[in-house]
Design a protein around this motif. Structure first.
Motif, PDB file in Angstrom:
ATOM      1  N   LEU A 259      38.114  32.210  32.073  1.00 44.46           N
ATOM      2  CA  LEU A 259      37.531  32.796  30.867  1.00 44.46           C
ATOM      3  C   LEU A 259      36.692  31.777  30.104  1.00 44.46           C
ATOM      4  CD1 LEU A 259      40.433  35.000  29.504  1.00 44.46           C
ATOM      5  CD2 LEU A 259      38.528  35.603  30.960  1.00 44.46           C
ATOM      6  N   PHE A 262      33.375  31.737  31.705  1.00 45.03           N
ATOM      7  CA  PHE A 262      32.620  32.952  31.412  1.00 45.03           C
ATOM      8  C   PHE A 262      32.059  32.918  30.009  1.00 45.03           C
ATOM      9  CE2 PHE A 262      34.810  35.571  34.741  1.00 45.03           C
ATOM     10  CZ  PHE A 262      33.638  35.877  35.396  1.00 45.03           C
ATOM     11  N   ASN A 310      26.371  37.369  28.989  1.00 43.36           N
ATOM     12  CA  ASN A 310      26.089  36.231  29.861  1.00 43.36           C
ATOM     13  C   ASN A 310      26.540  34.906  29.262  1.00 43.36           C
ATOM     14  OD1 ASN A 310      24.829  37.835  31.845  1.00 43.36           O
ATOM     15  ND2 ASN A 310      23.078  38.000  30.487  1.00 43.36           N
TER      16      ASN A 310
ATOM     17  N   PHE B  79      33.224  52.787  26.764  1.00 44.46           N
ATOM     18  CA  PHE B  79      32.758  51.938  25.677  1.00 44.46           C
ATOM     19  C   PHE B  79      32.747  50.460  26.028  1.00 44.46           C
ATOM     20  CE2 PHE B  79      34.466  55.748  23.542  1.00 44.46           C
ATOM     21  CZ  PHE B  79      33.271  56.202  23.028  1.00 44.46           C
ATOM     22  N   LEU B  80      33.478  50.046  27.076  1.00 39.17           N
ATOM     23  CA  LEU B  80      33.515  48.620  27.375  1.00 39.17           C
ATOM     24  C   LEU B  80      32.840  48.288  28.701  1.00 39.17           C
ATOM     25  CD1 LEU B  80      37.117  47.730  26.196  1.00 39.17           C
ATOM     26  CD2 LEU B  80      34.983  47.421  24.983  1.00 39.17           C
ATOM     27  N   PRO B  83      28.794  49.537  29.378  1.00 34.19           N
ATOM     28  CA  PRO B  83      27.719  48.740  28.770  1.00 34.19           C
ATOM     29  C   PRO B  83      27.609  47.339  29.365  1.00 34.19           C
ATOM     30  CG  PRO B  83      29.130  49.710  27.084  1.00 34.19           C
ATOM     31  CD  PRO B  83      29.777  49.978  28.381  1.00 34.19           C
ATOM     32  N   VAL B  84      28.761  46.711  29.644  1.00 34.77           N
ATOM     33  CA  VAL B  84      28.712  45.335  30.145  1.00 34.77           C
ATOM     34  C   VAL B  84      28.144  45.297  31.561  1.00 34.77           C
ATOM     35  CG1 VAL B  84      30.119  43.370  30.831  1.00 34.77           C
ATOM     36  CG2 VAL B  84      30.518  44.470  28.658  1.00 34.77           C
ATOM     37  N   ARG B  87      24.403  45.458  31.414  1.00 39.91           N
ATOM     38  CA  ARG B  87      23.581  44.414  30.809  1.00 39.91           C
ATOM     39  C   ARG B  87      23.822  43.025  31.365  1.00 39.91           C
ATOM     40  NH1 ARG B  87      25.281  44.925  25.123  1.00 39.91           N
ATOM     41  NH2 ARG B  87      24.565  42.785  25.162  1.00 39.91           N
ATOM     42  N   SER B  88      24.914  42.853  32.128  1.00 39.55           N
ATOM     43  CA  SER B  88      25.249  41.500  32.531  1.00 39.55           C
ATOM     44  C   SER B  88      24.467  41.075  33.771  1.00 39.55           C
ATOM     45  CB  SER B  88      26.751  41.443  32.774  1.00 39.55           C
ATOM     46  OG  SER B  88      27.044  40.461  33.699  1.00 39.55           O
ATOM     47  N   LYS B  89      24.218  39.755  33.853  1.00 36.36           N
ATOM     48  CA  LYS B  89      23.464  39.234  34.987  1.00 36.36           C
ATOM     49  C   LYS B  89      24.309  39.188  36.238  1.00 36.36           C
ATOM     50  CE  LYS B  89      20.448  36.100  32.475  1.00 36.36           C
ATOM     51  NZ  LYS B  89      20.515  34.725  32.011  1.00 36.36           N
ATOM     52  N   ARG B  90      25.579  38.883  36.071  1.00 36.13           N
ATOM     53  CA  ARG B  90      26.445  38.751  37.241  1.00 36.13           C
ATOM     54  C   ARG B  90      27.604  39.732  37.151  1.00 36.13           C
ATOM     55  NH1 ARG B  90      27.274  32.394  38.397  1.00 36.13           N
ATOM     56  NH2 ARG B  90      28.562  33.222  40.051  1.00 36.13           N
ATOM     57  N   GLU B  92      30.538  39.443  37.980  1.00 35.51           N
ATOM     58  CA  GLU B  92      31.842  38.870  37.660  1.00 35.51           C
ATOM     59  C   GLU B  92      32.148  38.928  36.176  1.00 35.51           C
ATOM     60  OE1 GLU B  92      29.476  37.265  39.408  1.00 35.51           O
ATOM     61  OE2 GLU B  92      30.343  35.921  40.905  1.00 35.51           O
ATOM     62  N   SER B  93      31.117  39.122  35.345  1.00 40.41           N
ATOM     63  CA  SER B  93      31.360  39.142  33.903  1.00 40.41           C
ATOM     64  C   SER B  93      32.378  40.207  33.530  1.00 40.41           C
ATOM     65  CB  SER B  93      30.067  39.429  33.154  1.00 40.41           C
ATOM     66  OG  SER B  93      29.151  38.418  33.422  1.00 40.41           O
ATOM     67  N   LEU B  96      35.971  38.932  32.841  1.00 49.69           N
ATOM     68  CA  LEU B  96      36.328  38.459  31.511  1.00 49.69           C
ATOM     69  C   LEU B  96      36.743  39.642  30.659  1.00 49.69           C
ATOM     70  CD1 LEU B  96      36.460  36.469  29.188  1.00 49.69           C
ATOM     71  CD2 LEU B  96      34.040  36.704  28.895  1.00 49.69           C
ATOM     72  N   LEU B  97      35.966  40.714  30.775  1.00 49.79           N
ATOM     73  CA  LEU B  97      36.255  41.910  30.003  1.00 49.79           C
ATOM     74  C   LEU B  97      37.616  42.475  30.390  1.00 49.79           C
ATOM     75  CD1 LEU B  97      34.975  43.679  27.945  1.00 49.79           C
ATOM     76  CD2 LEU B  97      34.028  45.056  29.760  1.00 49.79           C
TER      77      LEU B  97
END
Lengths: 323, 289
Positions: A259, A262, A310, B79-80, B83-84, B87-90, B92-93, B96-97
């Motif tokens: 995390l 990230f 990001n 809602f989570l 959207p992520v 918009r995220s580049k990778r 794997e983001s 984190l969510l």
């Protein structure tokens, strides 16, 4: 390295080694030294995780190497009487060796598969520490002596920690030096030929293999360096806490390392450092909120992810008009 | 020996149900749902609240768990995650969510239900005894049968209903499914809701036997990861196979290895490492999922 970067680096050193100690001395809140020492050490381990991200692998197993490093150092110091300063590189190298053995099969995995295996690895390390006789099971290893003095040709480089009037400050300086060196090494790796090759791996492994990049060797190398960082961070932690238990580094810690990367931003060398600082320090500050601590912490984390998917450092990108 | 197999089958049915939800979410969204264990715990607490504190029958509690988790899953996706992911580049983001959601659910469970171990009184009394070879309480048998029925219902739903077909198409190829007129965002939401609902249902089922507590979330997620690694991520048959294999290994391991101390899971992990070295995609997974 251009002048602007050099200036930024000098400013960073000034803040870490002069301003922060001065402020803490002035306010008398010595507890912050301990918090910041933890931040520095955790960010060393997170730097390793970041490097595995850099070759396109999600590493949730850094806790395992931190635990191994801690145990190696603790066992050598307490049972063989080796100087702590010698055990620090030994712990790192031992972790690197273990990671090569484990990495050979599992680095063939990708994406979520690799992530899950490394997550399981943390649990394996904990269970092994519980089962082996040399780690003395759940009791752990306690009352590890503080690091002794390090001298070269009769010249004292680092005084013994037991003789220091304020060992907390000593640990802070030691951890910060380690952090700075780690990130310099990381920065150097990323901006070298090795870094370019790693980026090619991150983008497309088959393609880079097809133009003659030795992908298998490169992945193992990156993973070994990553585990080395994890090992020295764990060894240092064990010596500061003067104890290590199987539960010193658990799955939650491994997830946290990921995390930190990230949150700071995967595309930036100093991302994990910032991420560690924000999350760990934020968590510490939120302890005033008592039972709502976890709620606020996770809420802020989710919100940050929604606003900046990001990483925090991607704010810099926008200012420069995007890369 | 018969006892070990019976225990393994009973455990396997529960595990398979947990793994099914996780693998469904993974195949549709390419999201590794770290919060799956927490969702399971949440489901258990909902059933506990309905049955013990409101005094309603167990079936109502089970439905309440399913409904609560389905709504939660749908909201989390809409809602989570959506959207992520956009918009995220990778990719794997989203991890984190997912981890953030896991922490968040832990916090919510702590605030709403406290940190005590909670259980629901036995649904059926009595113990099944076959000549002293298999001894099993009736409530365990009931829960095991219910779990198997739910698995069958899930497979039937995925294979023959319109929504199930749409979700399978989505899992196979997102772009192609979209081109064929599948409403991608709607079915992603539905799939997430369904996955969360399965987790909640298992929680509701198991609260009658083992009870639930706050700390169970993380270890449950790890077990679910193990299962889908054995079977292959994103494949329904793989999740079921993985669940039953893990259940069986645990049951056998606890009996055979008990003389050497608590090393069952160490042995399972070690054999998994060897297995994955030979077959990285699991039993039934497609290479690189």
């Amino acid at each position: 390295m251009n002048a602007k970067k050099l200036l930024g680096f000098a400013a960073f050193l000034l803040v870490v080694f002069v301003l922060v100690p001065l402020i803490i001395n002035a306010t008398g809140r010595w507890g912050f030294f301990y918090t910041l020492t933890s931040v520095a050490l955790l960010s060393v381990a997170a730097a390793g995780v970041w490097l595995t991200f850099y070759i396109g692998r999600i590493n949730i197993g850094q806790g395992a190497y931190a635990l191994i490093g801690g145990y190696v150092s603790a066992i050598l110091v307490t049972q063989a009487g080796v100087s702590f300063w010698l055990t620090l590189p030994i712990a790192g190298l031992f972790c690197a060796f273990v990671s090569v053995v484990i990495g050979l099969p599992i680095l063939r995995l990708r994406g979520v598969y690799f992530a899950m295996v490394t997550l399981v690895l943390t649990e394996v390390a904990r269970l092994t520490a519980l089962a082996l006789p040399i780690t003395s099971g759940a009791k752990g290893i306690t009352s590890i002596p503080l690091p002794g003095e390090l001298s070269l040709f009769g010249l004292t480089i680092i005084p013994a920690f037991g003789s220091l009037s304020n060992p907390r400050f000593g640990f802070y300086i030691m951890a910060s030096v380690l952090m700075v060196v780690t990130y310099l090494v990381l920065w150097r790796i990323v901006n070298s030929r090795l870094g370019h090759l790693c980026r090619s791996l991150q983008q497309n492994e088959e393609l880079s293999a097809s133009i003659g990049v030795n992908t298998a060797y490169l992945r193992i190398l990156a993973y070994a360096i990553s585990s080395f960082f994890g090992g020295i961070a764990g060894a240092m932690f064990a010596s500061i806490a003067q104890s290590i238990y199987p539960s010193s580094f658990v799955v939650a810690d491994s997830v946290n390392f990921m995390l930190y990367c990230f949150l700071g931003g995967l595309g930036y060398v100093f991302g994990p450092m910032l991420g560690t600082f924000l999350l760990y320090f934020g968590w510490d500050l939120l302890s005033i909120a008592k039972e709502y601590q976890l709620l606020i912490y996770s809420g802020v984390m989710i919100a940050l992810m929604l606003v900046l998917p990001n990483g925090v450092l991607s704010l810099l990108d926008k200012k420069e008009g995007g890369k | 020996m018969e006892q070990i197999i019976a225990n393994g089958l009973y455990l396997g049915a529960q595990y398979a149900l947990i793994a099914l939800g996780l693998t469904l979410i993974f195949s549709l969204m390419n999201v590794l749902n770290f919060a799956h264990g927490q969702m399971y715990v949440f489901g258990g607490f909902v059933t506990y609240t309905v049955v013990v504190q409101l005094g309603l029958p167990f079936v109502v509690g089970l439905f309440a768990s399913a409904l609560a988790l389905a709504v939660m899953g749908a909201a989390i996706e809409k809602f989570l995650f959506a959207p992520v992911v956009r918009r995220s580049k990778r990719d794997e983001s989203t991890m984190l969510l997912a981890a953030g959601v896991a922490f968040f659910l832990d916090a919510v469970i702590l605030l709403f239900f406290g940190e005590k171990q909670r259980g629901v009184p036995k649904v059926v009394n009595g113990v099944f005894n076959w000549d002293m070879r298999i001894i099993m309480p009736y409530d365990r048998i009931l829960i095991g049968v219910l779990a198997v029925l739910l698995i069958v219902a899930f497979i039937v739903f995925m294979n023959y209903s319109r929504s199930g077909r749409a979700m399978r198409a989505l899992a196979q190829d997102r772009t192609a499914a979209q081109l064929m007129g599948v409403d991608v965002s709607r079915y992603s939401m539905l799939g997430f809701a369904l996955g969360a609902m399965l987790a909640g249902l298992v929680g509701g089922l198991l609260v009658t036997i083992t009870g639930v507590n706050l700390g169970m979330g993380g270890p449950t997620s790890i077990k679910a990861f193990l299962m889908i690694m054995i079977g292959g991520a994103g494949v329904i048959s793989g999740a079921i196979a993985g669940g039953f294999i893990l259940g069986m290994m645990e049951s056998v391991g606890l009996t055979v290895l008990s003389a050497y101390g608590d090393i069952t899971y160490l042995a399972i992990f070690a054999s998994l490492m060897v297995f994955l070295a030979v077959r990285p995609q699991g039993l039934m997974g497609k290479p690189w999922g």
